[in-house]
Each structure stands twice: as C-alpha cells, then as structure tokens.
Design a protein around this motif. Structure first.
Motif, PDB file in Angstrom:
ATOM      1  N   ASN B 109       0.828  -1.210   0.000  1.00 38.74           N
ATOM      2  CA  ASN B 109       0.000   0.000   0.000  1.00 38.74           C
ATOM      3  C   ASN B 109       0.861   1.259   0.000  1.00 38.74           C
ATOM      4  O   ASN B 109       0.515   2.259  -0.630  1.00 38.74           O
ATOM      5  CB  ASN B 109      -0.934   0.005   1.214  1.00 38.74           C
ATOM      6  CG  ASN B 109      -2.088  -0.972   1.039  1.00 38.74           C
ATOM      7  OD1 ASN B 109      -2.422  -1.354  -0.080  1.00 38.74           O
ATOM      8  ND2 ASN B 109      -2.678  -1.399   2.142  1.00 38.74           N
ATOM      9  N   VAL B 110       2.004   1.213   0.672  1.00 38.79           N
ATOM     10  CA  VAL B 110       2.911   2.361   0.647  1.00 38.79           C
ATOM     11  C   VAL B 110       3.452   2.563  -0.765  1.00 38.79           C
ATOM     12  O   VAL B 110       3.534   3.690  -1.256  1.00 38.79           O
ATOM     13  CB  VAL B 110       4.068   2.200   1.653  1.00 38.79           C
ATOM     14  CG1 VAL B 110       5.086   3.331   1.489  1.00 38.79           C
ATOM     15  CG2 VAL B 110       3.543   2.190   3.079  1.00 38.79           C
ATOM     16  N   VAL B 112       1.977   1.807  -3.552  1.00 38.92           N
ATOM     17  CA  VAL B 112       0.899   2.404  -4.349  1.00 38.92           C
ATOM     18  C   VAL B 112       0.842   3.912  -4.107  1.00 38.92           C
ATOM     19  O   VAL B 112       0.678   4.696  -5.047  1.00 38.92           O
ATOM     20  CB  VAL B 112      -0.462   1.733  -4.033  1.00 38.92           C
ATOM     21  CG1 VAL B 112      -1.621   2.548  -4.573  1.00 38.92           C
ATOM     22  CG2 VAL B 112      -0.494   0.319  -4.606  1.00 38.92           C
ATOM     23  N   THR B 113       1.016   4.335  -2.864  1.00 33.37           N
ATOM     24  CA  THR B 113       1.016   5.765  -2.551  1.00 33.37           C
ATOM     25  C   THR B 113       2.177   6.472  -3.227  1.00 33.37           C
ATOM     26  O   THR B 113       2.021   7.569  -3.779  1.00 33.37           O
ATOM     27  CB  THR B 113       1.101   5.992  -1.025  1.00 33.37           C
ATOM     28  OG1 THR B 113       0.187   5.159  -0.356  1.00 33.37           O
ATOM     29  CG2 THR B 113       0.825   7.437  -0.676  1.00 33.37           C
TER      30      THR B 113
END
Lengths: 147, 147
Positions: B109-110, B112-113
């Motif tokens: 998820n990091v 993706v950010t």
C-alpha cells in the motif's frame, strides 16, 4: 485506535482545508468501486457501473462520494472522539447496510491514494503518517458498533 | 490471488518502465518505517531512524529499499508465477526474518502511494486497479511458504 498528537491534528486539518470535498469524494468512491469491484454490490441502485469511465462519471457515485467525505470532514473536527462521531453510522452500516468492516479500511486506503495524487510531494511521509492514522481511526470507529 | 489480464500486465509493465527503482525504493521503505513505526524493529542495524527526516535520508534504508523494489521488478517479468518467484524469499521472511505477513500488505500500500505521488493523474483508477492487484499478489506470494 491511534492517539492524535497536536501535530497530527494540525496536519490533517491543514490538508483537509485544501481538499475539494465534491471532487475528492467522487474520485475516492469511484476508485473504490473500480479497484475493488466487489464493493459495487452495495450500490446496485446507482445505475451504470459497467466500466471504469462509467463509474467515475456516474452522478450517483459522485453525490454519494461527496456525502461520505463530508461526514469525514465532520469527524476531522472531532478527532478525539471518532467513536462518538461515528456511532450512528456504525450501527447503520452494520444493521441496515451489512457492510463488511474491511471495506472501511479499503476506502481509507483509496482516500490516501487520492490525496497522494492530488498533493504530490506535499504529501510527505509525515503527512501520510497522520492521514494513515486518521483513516485507521475512522475505520475502527465505524466498526465499533458491529455485533 | 488475482489473475492478471493482458491489460493488467501491460499497465504494470509500462508504469514500471518509468520508475526510478533507486529513488522509489528509498521512498517506499522509508515511508513504511515512518507511517508504520513498528516496522522499524526489523531494521535495528540500520542506524539512525529517530525521525522522519533521519529515516528518509538514511543510506541503508535507501539501499535496502532499492533491493526490495529490484526484486519486485523481477516479479513483474513473471506475473503468472509470483508464488514461484517469491518462494525462497517467502521462506526467508518466515524462517529467518520472522516478519508478520501483514507487513507485506502495508509495504504494498505504501508503494501504491509512492506511485500515486510520482505519477499524479496518470495513476488513473484503472492503473491503480492493476497495481493494487500486483501488490496483493506479491503479498500473497510472500506469505505462501509461511508455516
């Protein structure tokens, strides 16, 4: 649930002040429906969700996304009592809407992505940290009345 | 684990071709350590992790971040066999490093950010959907040898 420092609160509030809630709302809810297609099941009455562009352009998605983020904006004014702020919405999502709480975490992560796109480098690691705490707190508060 | 369509593969590969693995690696691992501070426990030997700027500027964080994303780049060439690609790393993370698999999802998820920050509007809902599948597949493959 994380404790918000004064710095977290200032960071969250400051960024939120620059967010266009209508645009961000449609973008966030739309992306949830595109990226995690099973979430579309909660929005049967929204009409055409047959493609990414249909979803992102759907007026009901935009309107509901705005509603969701407006509620988040209210929570930002009450970061020390997210549970209280979301108590009724928690009951609604459990008793009436039957939404799996995992979806709150997914929506939170999508919001973080939307903010990252919007703010670019201004979305620093520290800003991201405060916002990740924010969305985790909201997800937790929304799950709190589940039984 | 999601099945990657030809479109997913093209999307993932195309975006990855524009990523500076060294910069993105440091940014991704650094942000993991800032946003989810408990992950710092796996990197005791990395020296100064006492603040966000210390973490983001730490040369060991950058080097290891580059290593992690280089491995991801290899996986992108083998999207149909992520389990096979990550089999040894999965055993390593379980048997030697004792990393909770939840942390793989957090790192994904990091990433993706970081991509969202880097690519802005180019990180469309469809592109995000393919990448979300990618990081979920990697997290799943890294967990597959856990016992």
């Amino acid at each position: 649930m994380g404790h918000f420092t004064e710095e977290d609160k200032a960071t969250i509030t400051s960024l939120w002040g620059k967010v266009n809630v209508e645009d961000a709302g449609g973008e966030t809810l739309g992306r949830l429906l595109v990226v995690y297609p099973w979430t579309q099941r909660f929005f049967d009455s929204f009409g055409n969700l047959s493609s990414a562009s249909a979803i992102m352009g759907n007026p009901k998605v935009k309107a509901h996304g705005k509603k969701v983020l407006t509620s988040l904006g209210d929570a930002i004014k009450n970061l020390d009592d997210l549970k209280g702020t979301f108590a009724q919405l928690s009951e609604l999502h459990c008793d009436k809407l039957h939404v799996d709480p995992e979806n709150f975490r997914l929506l939170g992560n999508v919001l973080v992505t939307v903010l990252a796109i919007r703010f670019g480098k201004e979305f620093t690691p520290e800003v991201q940290a405060s916002w990740q705490k924010m969305v985790a707190g909201v997800a937790s508060a929304l799950s709190s009345r589940y039984h």
